[in-house]
Write a protein that holds these residues in place. Structure first.
Motif, PDB file in Angstrom:
ATOM      1  N   LEU A   3      29.602  20.782 -63.911  1.00  0.00           N
ATOM      2  CA  LEU A   3      29.325  20.087 -62.647  1.00  0.00           C
ATOM      3  C   LEU A   3      30.373  20.390 -61.574  1.00  0.00           C
ATOM      4  O   LEU A   3      30.290  19.855 -60.469  1.00  0.00           O
ATOM      5  N   ALA A   4      31.344  21.236 -61.903  1.00  0.00           N
ATOM      6  CA  ALA A   4      32.424  21.545 -60.954  1.00  0.00           C
ATOM      7  C   ALA A   4      32.038  22.725 -60.070  1.00  0.00           C
ATOM      8  O   ALA A   4      31.276  23.605 -60.478  1.00  0.00           O
ATOM      9  N   HIS A   5      32.609  22.752 -58.875  1.00  0.00           N
ATOM     10  CA  HIS A   5      32.314  23.833 -57.907  1.00  0.00           C
ATOM     11  C   HIS A   5      33.607  24.305 -57.240  1.00  0.00           C
ATOM     12  O   HIS A   5      33.788  24.158 -56.028  1.00  0.00           O
ATOM     13  N   PRO A   6      34.526  24.919 -58.020  1.00  0.00           N
ATOM     14  CA  PRO A   6      35.830  25.344 -57.465  1.00  0.00           C
ATOM     15  C   PRO A   6      35.696  26.585 -56.576  1.00  0.00           C
ATOM     16  O   PRO A   6      34.669  27.294 -56.613  1.00  0.00           O
ATOM     17  N   ARG A  24      22.948  35.340 -61.687  1.00  0.00           N
ATOM     18  CA  ARG A  24      22.514  34.375 -62.687  1.00  0.00           C
ATOM     19  C   ARG A  24      21.712  33.252 -62.033  1.00  0.00           C
ATOM     20  O   ARG A  24      21.748  33.073 -60.820  1.00  0.00           O
ATOM     21  N   HIS A  25      20.998  32.505 -62.828  1.00  0.00           N
ATOM     22  CA  HIS A  25      20.256  31.358 -62.302  1.00  0.00           C
ATOM     23  C   HIS A  25      20.506  30.155 -63.201  1.00  0.00           C
ATOM     24  O   HIS A  25      20.362  30.251 -64.416  1.00  0.00           O
ATOM     25  N   PRO A  26      20.903  29.019 -62.662  1.00  0.00           N
ATOM     26  CA  PRO A  26      21.134  28.813 -61.224  1.00  0.00           C
ATOM     27  C   PRO A  26      22.424  29.475 -60.744  1.00  0.00           C
ATOM     28  O   PRO A  26      23.284  29.790 -61.548  1.00  0.00           O
ATOM     29  N   SER A  27      22.530  29.675 -59.426  1.00  0.00           N
ATOM     30  CA  SER A  27      23.699  30.328 -58.843  1.00  0.00           C
ATOM     31  C   SER A  27      24.933  29.459 -58.992  1.00  0.00           C
ATOM     32  O   SER A  27      24.857  28.225 -59.027  1.00  0.00           O
ATOM     33  N   THR A  28      26.089  30.112 -59.099  1.00  0.00           N
ATOM     34  CA  THR A  28      27.357  29.398 -59.084  1.00  0.00           C
ATOM     35  C   THR A  28      27.883  29.397 -57.659  1.00  0.00           C
ATOM     36  O   THR A  28      27.704  30.371 -56.918  1.00  0.00           O
ATOM     37  N   PHE A  29      28.549  28.325 -57.253  1.00  0.00           N
ATOM     38  CA  PHE A  29      28.978  28.233 -55.858  1.00  0.00           C
ATOM     39  C   PHE A  29      30.115  27.235 -55.710  1.00  0.00           C
ATOM     40  O   PHE A  29      30.291  26.320 -56.521  1.00  0.00           O
ATOM     41  N   TRP A  30      30.906  27.472 -54.663  1.00  0.00           N
ATOM     42  CA  TRP A  30      31.887  26.470 -54.221  1.00  0.00           C
ATOM     43  C   TRP A  30      31.177  25.468 -53.335  1.00  0.00           C
ATOM     44  O   TRP A  30      30.235  25.820 -52.596  1.00  0.00           O
ATOM     45  N   VAL A  87      29.624  39.860 -45.796  1.00  0.00           N
ATOM     46  CA  VAL A  87      28.408  39.091 -46.079  1.00  0.00           C
ATOM     47  C   VAL A  87      28.800  37.783 -46.756  1.00  0.00           C
ATOM     48  O   VAL A  87      29.486  37.786 -47.790  1.00  0.00           O
ATOM     49  N   ILE A  88      28.375  36.662 -46.178  1.00  0.00           N
ATOM     50  CA  ILE A  88      28.641  35.335 -46.723  1.00  0.00           C
ATOM     51  C   ILE A  88      27.299  34.713 -47.073  1.00  0.00           C
ATOM     52  O   ILE A  88      26.422  34.586 -46.212  1.00  0.00           O
ATOM     53  N   THR A  89      27.133  34.325 -48.338  1.00  0.00           N
ATOM     54  CA  THR A  89      25.880  33.727 -48.801  1.00  0.00           C
ATOM     55  C   THR A  89      26.103  32.241 -49.049  1.00  0.00           C
ATOM     56  O   THR A  89      26.942  31.851 -49.874  1.00  0.00           O
ATOM     57  N   PHE A  90      25.353  31.420 -48.331  1.00  0.00           N
ATOM     58  CA  PHE A  90      25.482  29.964 -48.444  1.00  0.00           C
ATOM     59  C   PHE A  90      24.471  29.426 -49.446  1.00  0.00           C
ATOM     60  O   PHE A  90      23.329  29.895 -49.525  1.00  0.00           O
ATOM     61  N   ALA A  96      28.356  24.791 -48.861  1.00  0.00           N
ATOM     62  CA  ALA A  96      28.360  25.388 -50.199  1.00  0.00           C
ATOM     63  C   ALA A  96      28.171  26.894 -50.046  1.00  0.00           C
ATOM     64  O   ALA A  96      27.236  27.343 -49.375  1.00  0.00           O
ATOM     65  N   ILE A  97      29.073  27.671 -50.650  1.00  0.00           N
ATOM     66  CA  ILE A  97      29.037  29.141 -50.550  1.00  0.00           C
ATOM     67  C   ILE A  97      28.979  29.720 -51.957  1.00  0.00           C
ATOM     68  O   ILE A  97      29.826  29.412 -52.806  1.00  0.00           O
ATOM     69  N   SER A  98      27.973  30.567 -52.208  1.00  0.00           N
ATOM     70  CA  SER A  98      27.825  31.156 -53.539  1.00  0.00           C
ATOM     71  C   SER A  98      28.454  32.541 -53.640  1.00  0.00           C
ATOM     72  O   SER A  98      28.793  32.980 -54.742  1.00  0.00           O
ATOM     73  N   ASP A  99      28.625  33.242 -52.510  1.00  0.00           N
ATOM     74  CA  ASP A  99      29.134  34.615 -52.616  1.00  0.00           C
ATOM     75  C   ASP A  99      29.733  35.065 -51.285  1.00  0.00           C
ATOM     76  O   ASP A  99      29.200  34.743 -50.216  1.00  0.00           O
ATOM     77  N   ILE A 100      30.820  35.814 -51.369  1.00  0.00           N
ATOM     78  CA  ILE A 100      31.428  36.460 -50.201  1.00  0.00           C
ATOM     79  C   ILE A 100      31.669  37.914 -50.565  1.00  0.00           C
ATOM     80  O   ILE A 100      32.277  38.211 -51.595  1.00  0.00           O
TER      81      ILE A 100
END
Length: 492
Positions: free
Chosen positions: A99-102, A112-118, A149-152, A287-291
């Protein structure tokens, strides 16, 4: 028929390739710093401009968030789902890995699914602004080669600024503004990169193209590097010589694509409406999943390798230069002022090597076993003998080994194998069994003694028998022949 089918397939492949890969994978050919060439004076080094390959620079960065406690989960809190902003039973808990989003989840492997994100904390303190600074630092100057590229995972922010630093975060300057309403947010007219030109490519713009609010299918924000390159290299970046020429002669353009740090300033979360819904503040967060940041170490065209050691990037400098960016001449090589390499003339450029100081030329000695002369020549380099290399001519090129100088390998374990059970000794000679001799143990000793008869114990089958054995597999292929008179007599 087969030729026409082949041509059709080839044409289809060319078309698909051009669509799938409109831009070159690696823009640039300056991947060699020096090479040996032959001149009237013998083999010498030819120096040229060089640079490291472009790579994913997020593998080497350090990330810092401000305020430091802005990440959700401490204390645990609930937030609303992206697809349904009024279903607010999702939980963020820093003490539970699932449940953490560091912050490091912005740079891990995606797919992967679901995506990991801060994820940030929610806007529970409204009307106090919910603002976050995300700083990416390399402790090294890098040159950007592809779009940022920043993916939210949340909605894209209503207001955001991308900033850059050239002095390791001491000062900052804007790269691009993003807003749903540029005039209201930043007092700027909205523009896109398509509105720029060669003459205005350095203009700092505000774009509304990537700020469409709370929509599940709109997650990505770009800072367009390649579109800016295309003003000089053409729409498919085919004319890289033109771009390199501009980068070489226009320092401001080169500096525009150079950074030591990037900062993403999130100023207002995706609201999606004119007013903030104060009854459901858990639906507002970042919430950002990828940079993605692609680039290369800046080595001033004096290195092709950039190493990552002890959490630090450093150029492996050539051309008698030194420093993190190869930004100065080595000691005793300050015979002229330091200068960066040059992309021009295309395609090799100019190395602008550092040359020995006048006071050090007399102190420059070469290895006499590998060099033509004991001292450096007028340019400060040792002129190496055949097979030798290195600044002092004390190293050997591949295929050679050091034996009071570089000598071609007599044997090895790859191509020059010792035969008949012989073993290679220091690449210099084969140690042959008692019955064999020769450079590669390819001869029988009895042949040198006058013959290899039966008494010698090393006899070989007669040559005629060997020839017959070689011809036996071919007999079934030969047509039946009419016996000659001589053959008939022999048969009798």
């Amino acid at each position: 028929m087969y030729l026409s089918r082949f041509l059709s397939i080839h044409a289809l492949w060319v078309t698909v390739s051009s669509v799938m890969q409109p831009y070159p994978l690696v823009w640039g050919h300056y991947d060699v710093c020096k090479t040996q060439i032959y001149t009237e004076e013998g083999k010498v080094w030819d120096y040229m401009a060089c640079q490291p390959e472009s790579t994913d620079m997020t593998k080497y960065l350090k990330v810092k968030l401000d305020p430091p406690d802005i990440t959700c989960g401490d204390p645990p809190e609930t937030f609303c789902a992206m697809g349904n902003p009024y279903m607010c039973n999702n939980e963020c808990d820093a003490s539970t890995p699932e449940l953490a989003h560091p912050p490091e989840l912005m740079f891990d492997f995606e797919g992967r699914h679901p995506s990991t994100f801060w994820q940030s904390a929610t806007w529970k303190d409204y009307p106090k602004p919910l603002q976050v600074n995300i700083t990416l630092s390399w402790s090294k100057t890098i040159e950007l080669t592809d779009n940022i590229v920043i993916t939210f995972e949340s909605g894209r922010p209503d207001q955001m600024i991308l900033e850059k630093s050239l002095d390791y975060g001491r000062t900052w300057q804007p790269y691009q503004y993003y807003a749903t309403d540029c005039l209201d947010a930043f007092h700027m007219d909205p523009k896109s990169v398509k509105d720029l030109s060669q003459h205005t490519v350095l203009e700092i713009i505000c774009t509304e193209e990537y700020s469409t609010g709370y929509m599940t299918n709109s997650k990505i924000i770009h800072f367009e590097i390649k579109d800016r390159f295309a003003f000089f290299a053409g729409p498919w970046l085919r004319n890289m010589a033109s771009l390199y020429g501009q980068l070489d002669t226009t320092k401001k353009l080169r500096d525009f694509f150079t950074v030591t740090d990037l900062r993403i300033r999130l100023l207002r979360p995706a609201v999606g409406e004119i007013f903030v819904d104060e009854l459901h503040l858990a639906r507002y967060f970042y919430a950002i999943s990828d940079i993605k940041v692609h680039g290369r170490c800046k080595c001033n065209l004096h290195a092709t390798v950039c190493v990552y050691d002890n959490s630090k990037l450093t150029c492996e400098c050539e051309h008698n230069t030194t420093g993190p960016d190869c930004g100065k001449c080595k000691k005793n090589y300050q015979g002229r002022p330091w200068s960066p390499g040059s992309y021009l003339p295309i395609p090799k450029g100019t190395a602008n090597t550092c040359i020995p100081s006048i006071s050090s030329i007399g102190k420059c000695f070469c290895n006499p076993l590998g060099s033509v002369h004991e001292r450096c020549n007028g340019s400060g380099f040792c002129e190496c003998k055949a097979g030798a290399t290195g600044p002092k001519c004390d190293e050997c090129l591949p295929g050679n080994s050091w034996h009071a100088g570089c000598r071609p390998n007599v044997c090895d374990n790859e191509l020059l194998h010792c035969q008949n059970g012989g073993t290679c000794h220091n690449h210099a000679r084969c140690l042959c069994p008692a019955a064999y001799t020769g450079v590669l143990c390819e001869k029988r000793r009895c042949e040198e003694a006058g013959g290899c008869g039966a008494r010698s114990g090393q006899g070989a089958p007669p040559r005629g028998h060997a020839a017959l054995l070689l011809l036996l597999p071919l007999l079934p292929l030969l047509p039946p022949a009419t016996p000659t008179p001589t053959a008939a007599l022999l048969a009798i």
